[in-house]
Design an enzyme around this catalytic site. Structure first.
Site, mmCIF file in Angstrom:
data_model
loop_
_atom_site.group_PDB
_atom_site.id
_atom_site.type_symbol
_atom_site.label_atom_id
_atom_site.label_comp_id
_atom_site.label_asym_id
_atom_site.label_seq_id
_atom_site.Cartn_x
_atom_site.Cartn_y
_atom_site.Cartn_z
ATOM 1 N N ASP A 162 -5.306 -18.013 -12.299
ATOM 2 C CA ASP A 162 -5.297 -17.305 -13.855
ATOM 3 C C ASP A 162 -3.990 -16.461 -14.062
ATOM 4 O O ASP A 162 -3.454 -16.034 -13.005
ATOM 5 C CB ASP A 162 -6.645 -16.312 -14.173
ATOM 6 C CG ASP A 162 -7.567 -17.563 -14.244
ATOM 7 O OD1 ASP A 162 -7.470 -18.103 -15.210
ATOM 8 O OD2 ASP A 162 -8.500 -17.467 -13.118
ATOM 9 N N ASP A 170 8.190 -19.598 -4.015
ATOM 10 C CA ASP A 170 7.771 -19.033 -5.137
ATOM 11 C C ASP A 170 7.781 -20.384 -6.161
ATOM 12 O O ASP A 170 9.231 -20.752 -6.173
ATOM 13 C CB ASP A 170 8.555 -17.986 -5.531
ATOM 14 C CG ASP A 170 8.048 -17.540 -7.082
ATOM 15 O OD1 ASP A 170 7.990 -18.082 -8.075
ATOM 16 O OD2 ASP A 170 7.915 -16.132 -7.139
ATOM 17 N N HIS A 175 -9.779 -31.388 -9.270
ATOM 18 C CA HIS A 175 -8.678 -32.122 -8.683
ATOM 19 C C HIS A 175 -8.424 -33.445 -9.214
ATOM 20 O O HIS A 175 -7.162 -33.886 -9.322
ATOM 21 C CB HIS A 175 -8.901 -32.047 -7.140
ATOM 22 C CG HIS A 175 -8.670 -30.695 -6.668
ATOM 23 N ND1 HIS A 175 -9.610 -30.201 -5.611
ATOM 24 C CD2 HIS A 175 -7.886 -29.829 -6.606
ATOM 25 C CE1 HIS A 175 -9.309 -28.897 -5.101
ATOM 26 N NE2 HIS A 175 -8.174 -28.684 -6.004
ATOM 27 N N ASP A 187 -1.009 -26.136 -10.561
ATOM 28 C CA ASP A 187 -2.446 -25.947 -9.946
ATOM 29 C C ASP A 187 -2.259 -24.226 -9.702
ATOM 30 O O ASP A 187 -2.244 -23.819 -8.705
ATOM 31 C CB ASP A 187 -2.628 -26.542 -8.733
ATOM 32 C CG ASP A 187 -4.068 -26.289 -8.221
ATOM 33 O OD1 ASP A 187 -4.861 -25.688 -8.858
ATOM 34 O OD2 ASP A 187 -4.284 -26.662 -7.075
#
Length: 283
Positions: A161, A140, A65, A158
């Site tokens: 995967d 979204d 972070h 952020d």
């Protein structure tokens, strides 16, 4: 996945796995988007997994972070509007809000992640969800950047995967929309996995960035629970922010009161000195 002996076994990489003993399971639920599990670990404190893949831990989240927020924000030097795509645990907002910004917009696709993080991982957000400068949008992220009026000084992706809900956040179309959402001299940074295991992930992002930005590069940090060596972060901007000198970074960090547990201005500069196997992925 979990096994019968109480271990969480992550099989993200083909032919390789890592396991965490689940000393106590605090939360286990399937949302509309993914399976969320939170458990206690002797080594890492509370751990959150999404579909069996570790996303954040109490003990080492500060590295990830801090590096995805302080590097672009201090390199920019005058950021007032920040956009975070993802980050439902609140850790990225926590660090961004340490800066003298006017607005942090956080766009998280899964409301369930936010709600359970407030209850089961409160130390990750550390009050960020109560900061009046935070604008939380349950939406979204790809659609948001396509329709936003933009003007963001820093955009932080952020993401998970590139599988499931996070896959769209690694496409050329998404990066193009994100570029248009930046203000002049804005900076886009992205989570790009562990290049030793996921070289294509970083290479694909940087190919897209090289067609969009004057400066397309990457920087790195070691995050213990993201196995396989350095984790990489994509970097895209039309400014000269990557070349800001150490003295300026030190002055900006002091003025903002930034005292990281991992981040320092010296680490900031060093993070762009890429190992050769990662440097080869930069176009």
């Amino acid at each position: 996945m979990t096994d019968m002996t109480g271990w969480s076994i992550e099989t993200l990489h083909d032919g390789y796995s890592q396991a965490h003993r689940m000393d106590r399971v605090l939360y286990d639920s399937q949302t509309d988007h993914q399976r969320i599990v939170v458990f206690e670990s002797a080594q890492f404190g509370r751990v959150m997994t999404l579909d069996g893949v570790v996303q954040v831990t109490e003990r080492d989240n500060f590295i990830y972070h801090e590096m995805l927020t302080h590097v672009p924000l201090l390199a920019h030097g005058a950021a007032k509007r920040v956009l975070i795509i993802g980050g439902g645990d609140g850790g990225m907002a926590r660090e961004a809000l340490k800066h003298p910004v006017d607005l942090v917009t956080m766009v998280e696709i899964d409301a369930g992640v936010v709600e359970f993080s407030k209850e089961y991982l409160p130390t990750i957000s550390d009050g960020a969800f109560n900061d009046p400068r935070l604008d939380l949008q349950i939406a979204d992220g790809a659609e948001f950047v396509k329709s936003t009026s933009g003007g963001y000084d820093v955009i932080i992706v952020d993401s998970t995967d590139p599988v499931g809900p996070g896959e769209v956040l690694f496409t050329d179309h998404f990066y193009g929309h994100a570029k248009r959402a930046l203000a002049q001299n804005g900076i886009l940074v992205t989570q790009n996995g562990v290049p030793f295991m996921q070289a294509d992930e970083l290479a694909g992002t940087l190919r897209a960035f090289s067609s969009l930005f004057a400066d397309a590069y990457a920087y790195v940090a070691p995050v213990p629970t993201y196995q396989g060596g350095f984790m990489a972060f994509g970097w895209g901007t039309d400014s000269q922010a990557r070349g800001v000198d150490l003295e300026t970074l030190m002055r900006r960090a002091a003025a903002a009161g930034i005292e990281g547990d991992y981040y320092t201005p010296e680490v900031h500069k060093a993070a762009f000195a890429l190992p050769a196997y990662i440097r080869k992925l930069v176009p």
